[in-house]
Design an enzyme around this catalytic site. Sequence first.
Site, PDB file in Angstrom:
ATOM      1  N   GLY A   1       7.504  13.579  -8.771  1.00  0.00           N
ATOM      2  CA  GLY A   1       7.181  14.745  -7.870  1.00  0.00           C
ATOM      3  C   GLY A   1       5.772  14.241  -7.529  1.00  0.00           C
ATOM      4  O   GLY A   1       5.146  13.642  -8.092  1.00  0.00           O
TER       5      GLY A   1
ATOM      6  N   GLY B   1       6.672   8.731 -11.767  1.00  0.00           N
ATOM      7  CA  GLY B   1       6.298   9.581 -11.070  1.00  0.00           C
ATOM      8  C   GLY B   1       7.685  10.240 -10.635  1.00  0.00           C
ATOM      9  O   GLY B   1       8.641   9.669  -9.924  1.00  0.00           O
TER      10      GLY B   1
ATOM     11  N   GLN C   1      -5.248  -0.318  -0.951  1.00  0.00           N
ATOM     12  CA  GLN C   1      -4.225  -1.179  -0.336  1.00  0.00           C
ATOM     13  C   GLN C   1      -3.378  -1.945  -1.400  1.00  0.00           C
ATOM     14  O   GLN C   1      -3.340  -1.202  -2.404  1.00  0.00           O
ATOM     15  CB  GLN C   1      -4.781  -2.299   0.744  1.00  0.00           C
ATOM     16  CG  GLN C   1      -5.513  -1.418   1.740  1.00  0.00           C
ATOM     17  CD  GLN C   1      -6.749  -1.261   1.712  1.00  0.00           C
ATOM     18  OE1 GLN C   1      -7.821  -1.802   1.155  1.00  0.00           O
ATOM     19  NE2 GLN C   1      -7.160   0.119   2.358  1.00  0.00           N
TER      20      GLN C   1
ATOM     21  N   LYS D   1      -1.149   5.174  -5.541  1.00  0.00           N
ATOM     22  CA  LYS D   1      -2.213   4.760  -6.287  1.00  0.00           C
ATOM     23  C   LYS D   1      -3.233   6.301  -6.878  1.00  0.00           C
ATOM     24  O   LYS D   1      -3.583   6.475  -7.893  1.00  0.00           O
ATOM     25  CB  LYS D   1      -2.948   3.683  -5.936  1.00  0.00           C
ATOM     26  CG  LYS D   1      -2.341   2.451  -5.762  1.00  0.00           C
ATOM     27  CD  LYS D   1      -3.089   1.518  -5.352  1.00  0.00           C
ATOM     28  CE  LYS D   1      -3.519   1.444  -3.721  1.00  0.00           C
ATOM     29  NZ  LYS D   1      -2.251   1.381  -2.751  1.00  0.00           N
ATOM     30  N   GLY D   2      -3.392   6.957  -5.736  1.00  0.00           N
ATOM     31  CA  GLY D   2      -4.341   8.174  -5.850  1.00  0.00           C
ATOM     32  C   GLY D   2      -3.793   8.924  -6.994  1.00  0.00           C
ATOM     33  O   GLY D   2      -4.353   9.463  -7.831  1.00  0.00           O
TER      34      GLY D   2
ATOM     35  N   PRO E   1       4.186   6.751  11.207  1.00  0.00           N
ATOM     36  CA  PRO E   1       5.379   6.890  10.585  1.00  0.00           C
ATOM     37  C   PRO E   1       5.484   5.347   9.634  1.00  0.00           C
ATOM     38  O   PRO E   1       5.182   4.622  10.357  1.00  0.00           O
ATOM     39  CB  PRO E   1       6.457   7.118  11.417  1.00  0.00           C
ATOM     40  CG  PRO E   1       5.848   7.028  12.812  1.00  0.00           C
ATOM     41  CD  PRO E   1       4.485   7.120  12.511  1.00  0.00           C
TER      42      PRO E   1
ATOM     43  N   THR F   1      -5.802  -0.084  10.910  1.00  0.00           N
ATOM     44  CA  THR F   1      -6.077   1.544  11.060  1.00  0.00           C
ATOM     45  C   THR F   1      -7.326   1.687  12.001  1.00  0.00           C
ATOM     46  O   THR F   1      -7.755   2.926  12.067  1.00  0.00           O
ATOM     47  CB  THR F   1      -6.731   1.903   9.495  1.00  0.00           C
ATOM     48  OG1 THR F   1      -7.632   1.041   9.301  1.00  0.00           O
ATOM     49  CG2 THR F   1      -5.623   1.578   8.525  1.00  0.00           C
TER      50      THR F   1
ATOM     51  N   THR G   1      -4.099   8.081   6.669  1.00  0.00           N
ATOM     52  CA  THR G   1      -5.132   7.594   7.399  1.00  0.00           C
ATOM     53  C   THR G   1      -5.133   7.947   8.873  1.00  0.00           C
ATOM     54  O   THR G   1      -5.718   8.386   9.517  1.00  0.00           O
ATOM     55  CB  THR G   1      -5.782   6.345   6.886  1.00  0.00           C
ATOM     56  OG1 THR G   1      -5.963   6.275   5.575  1.00  0.00           O
ATOM     57  CG2 THR G   1      -6.903   6.121   7.850  1.00  0.00           C
TER      58      THR G   1
ATOM     59  N   GLY H   1      -5.823   5.774   2.028  1.00  0.00           N
ATOM     60  CA  GLY H   1      -5.486   7.129   2.077  1.00  0.00           C
ATOM     61  C   GLY H   1      -4.948   7.727   0.855  1.00  0.00           C
ATOM     62  O   GLY H   1      -3.863   7.436   0.624  1.00  0.00           O
ATOM     63  N   HIS H   2      -5.881   7.997  -0.205  1.00  0.00           N
ATOM     64  CA  HIS H   2      -5.509   8.230  -1.472  1.00  0.00           C
ATOM     65  C   HIS H   2      -5.149   9.899  -1.572  1.00  0.00           C
ATOM     66  O   HIS H   2      -6.404  10.655  -1.601  1.00  0.00           O
ATOM     67  CB  HIS H   2      -6.527   7.881  -2.587  1.00  0.00           C
ATOM     68  CG  HIS H   2      -6.344   6.458  -2.525  1.00  0.00           C
ATOM     69  ND1 HIS H   2      -7.174   5.606  -3.218  1.00  0.00           N
ATOM     70  CD2 HIS H   2      -5.377   5.102  -1.964  1.00  0.00           C
ATOM     71  CE1 HIS H   2      -6.940   4.319  -3.149  1.00  0.00           C
ATOM     72  NE2 HIS H   2      -5.964   4.112  -2.573  1.00  0.00           N
TER      73      HIS H   2
ATOM     74  N   GLY I   1       0.864  -1.152   0.018  1.00  0.00           N
ATOM     75  CA  GLY I   1       0.152  -0.214   0.025  1.00  0.00           C
ATOM     76  C   GLY I   1       0.975   1.280  -0.055  1.00  0.00           C
ATOM     77  O   GLY I   1       2.235   1.106   0.126  1.00  0.00           O
ATOM     78  N   ASP I   2       0.158   2.478  -0.192  1.00  0.00           N
ATOM     79  CA  ASP I   2       0.863   3.729  -0.192  1.00  0.00           C
ATOM     80  C   ASP I   2       1.920   3.761  -1.406  1.00  0.00           C
ATOM     81  O   ASP I   2       2.991   4.518  -1.142  1.00  0.00           O
ATOM     82  CB  ASP I   2       1.553   3.878   1.100  1.00  0.00           C
ATOM     83  CG  ASP I   2       0.497   3.921   2.313  1.00  0.00           C
ATOM     84  OD1 ASP I   2      -0.583   4.235   2.152  1.00  0.00           O
ATOM     85  OD2 ASP I   2       1.034   3.197   3.210  1.00  0.00           O
TER      86      ASP I   2
HETATM   87  P1  IMP Z   1      -7.231  -2.510   8.412  1.00  0.00           P
HETATM   88  O1  IMP Z   1      -7.170  -2.648   6.615  1.00  0.00           O
HETATM   89  O2  IMP Z   1      -7.661  -1.300   9.211  1.00  0.00           O
HETATM   90  O3  IMP Z   1      -7.879  -3.828   9.024  1.00  0.00           O
HETATM   91  O4  IMP Z   1      -5.405  -3.046   8.714  1.00  0.00           O
HETATM   92  C1  IMP Z   1      -4.957  -4.102   8.409  1.00  0.00           C
HETATM   93  C2  IMP Z   1      -3.496  -3.861   7.837  1.00  0.00           C
HETATM   94  O5  IMP Z   1      -3.654  -2.969   6.838  1.00  0.00           O
HETATM   95  C3  IMP Z   1      -2.643  -2.982   8.884  1.00  0.00           C
HETATM   96  O6  IMP Z   1      -1.432  -3.383   8.733  1.00  0.00           O
HETATM   97  C4  IMP Z   1      -2.985  -1.426   8.033  1.00  0.00           C
HETATM   98  O7  IMP Z   1      -1.761  -0.773   8.425  1.00  0.00           O
HETATM   99  C5  IMP Z   1      -2.637  -1.916   6.520  1.00  0.00           C
HETATM  100  N1  IMP Z   1      -3.522  -0.983   5.713  1.00  0.00           N
HETATM  101  C6  IMP Z   1      -4.671  -0.962   5.518  1.00  0.00           C
HETATM  102  N2  IMP Z   1      -4.962   0.319   4.623  1.00  0.00           N
HETATM  103  C7  IMP Z   1      -3.988   0.327   4.171  1.00  0.00           C
HETATM  104  C8  IMP Z   1      -3.592   1.579   3.339  1.00  0.00           C
HETATM  105  O8  IMP Z   1      -4.431   2.024   2.774  1.00  0.00           O
HETATM  106  N3  IMP Z   1      -2.209   1.574   3.114  1.00  0.00           N
HETATM  107  C9  IMP Z   1      -1.302   1.076   3.784  1.00  0.00           C
HETATM  108  N4  IMP Z   1      -1.538   0.213   4.679  1.00  0.00           N
HETATM  109  C10 IMP Z   1      -2.981  -0.217   5.007  1.00  0.00           C
END
Ligand code: IMP
Length: 430
Positions: free
Chosen positions: A419, A417, A228, A20-21, A308, A133, A304, A44-45, A16-17
């Site tokens: 920037g 990407g 994700q 994508k957004g 860190p 989260t 979200t 969190g996009h 994730g992160d």
């Molecule tokens: P949940 O989706 O809140 O149940 O979290 C489960 C796991 O997925 C945790 O390790 C979160 O940090 C991770 N996670 C959930 N959504 C994101 C995201 O959008 N980006 C990165 N990690 C995520």
Amino acid sequence: MSAKKNVDLLVGAQWGDEGKGKVVDMLGSDVDVFVRFQGGANAGHTVITDGQKTVFHLLPSGMLYPGKLCVLGNGLVLDPEQFLAETGELFAKGQDRARLAVSPHAHVVMPYHKMLDKLQEEARGKGRKIGTTGRGIGPCYVDKYSRSGLRVEDLIDADILRERLTYILDEKNQIITRLYNQKPLAFDEIYEPARKWGEALAPYVDDTRALLRRAADEGKHILLEGAQAALLDIDHGTYPYVTSSSTSAAGAFTGTGLAPNDLTRVIAVVKAYTTRVGEGPFPTEDFTEMGEKLRANGGEFGATTGRPRRCGWLDVPALRYSMELNGANVIALTKLDVLTGMGGIKVCTAYEKDGTRFTSWPTDTRTLSEIQPVYETLPGWDDDITNCKSFDELPANAQAYVKYIESALNVPVALIGVGADRNQTINRGM
Ligand code: IMP
């Protein structure tokens, strides 16, 4: 005869992160329909246009394009409070209301889901926490699959809501009081807001499956926007340190009602290095000042939760696994500029455990937490690349890094990407 299909699926390739957004937003001018199909407000996009930052947790990142259709599919878990907050903010800026469609079959994240998410995490205790989260995602999907969930359509019908909630809340209160020693939730405190959410959601509800079917058959450009990423997939990720939905390509079909042969292209979004939020194995995590530098240069703090992010290097076996899982046709490589001035760039090409070297991604979590990465170091670059508009303008070592990734993964890098802004993107044939 239907028109030629034009359905793109965009998925995260790491944890994730990946940015994508920004990629969705960048492709957006050419897209007719943006769709979210799994996950919920845990995403969190971040989209930056003309220096203005917008963070979407629930709505598709395409919401910033006026006049396009945005769909929240049936596979999503919808948090009504977040939905109303995000739509409210956009409409206050003058966005057009007619362009959002919500599936009646999307499950609703209720207050008790968020409560149970937090209580479960606390109860897991040190060393067992997942680092969720706290957005109620896991408990909501549990209810979906145990057939104790409330769907958007249930919120709209006050009688059905009352009848189903009476039974469901009774069960939740047993868990809340007996297992977690907390005060029970009062029926009216849950029912009344839920009924109002139903009223607020009703104007958006539509048969999103049929709507997407028509759009696909008419050759409209549909962009299915994954949240994700592959290594957080409930089946194929680093279980139990995963999210509760199908984050890789397959989830797009159950989450929308579109069929596998509708898809024309899978775009895998790969960050030029690796990050992870929450707990779980991360073989290439860098605990030295280099990891800290990646975090600082890349602004790696959760969109979200503000946590860190753990930072480290590109992991080739993990990415090969992810490309296979998703059937990726092209890669959008993000945040290449973050590697500027990092000196040599480490890339993990294999792992070692008990003196044995291997090059495939181990799928059992225990092995994953015990392996040592084997690195190759590629030459870095110091010149600022944030204004580069074409591949040829990139420093030779940055070009070589991109080519290395293409050859290691056997998938072309079509977008780079350099920037945070929509315009800071090099298009190599996306
Ligand atoms: P949940 O989706 O809140 O149940 O979290 C489960 C796991 O997925 C945790 O390790 C979160 O940090 C991770 N996670 C959930 N959504 C994101 C995201 O959008 N980006 C990165 N990690 C995520």
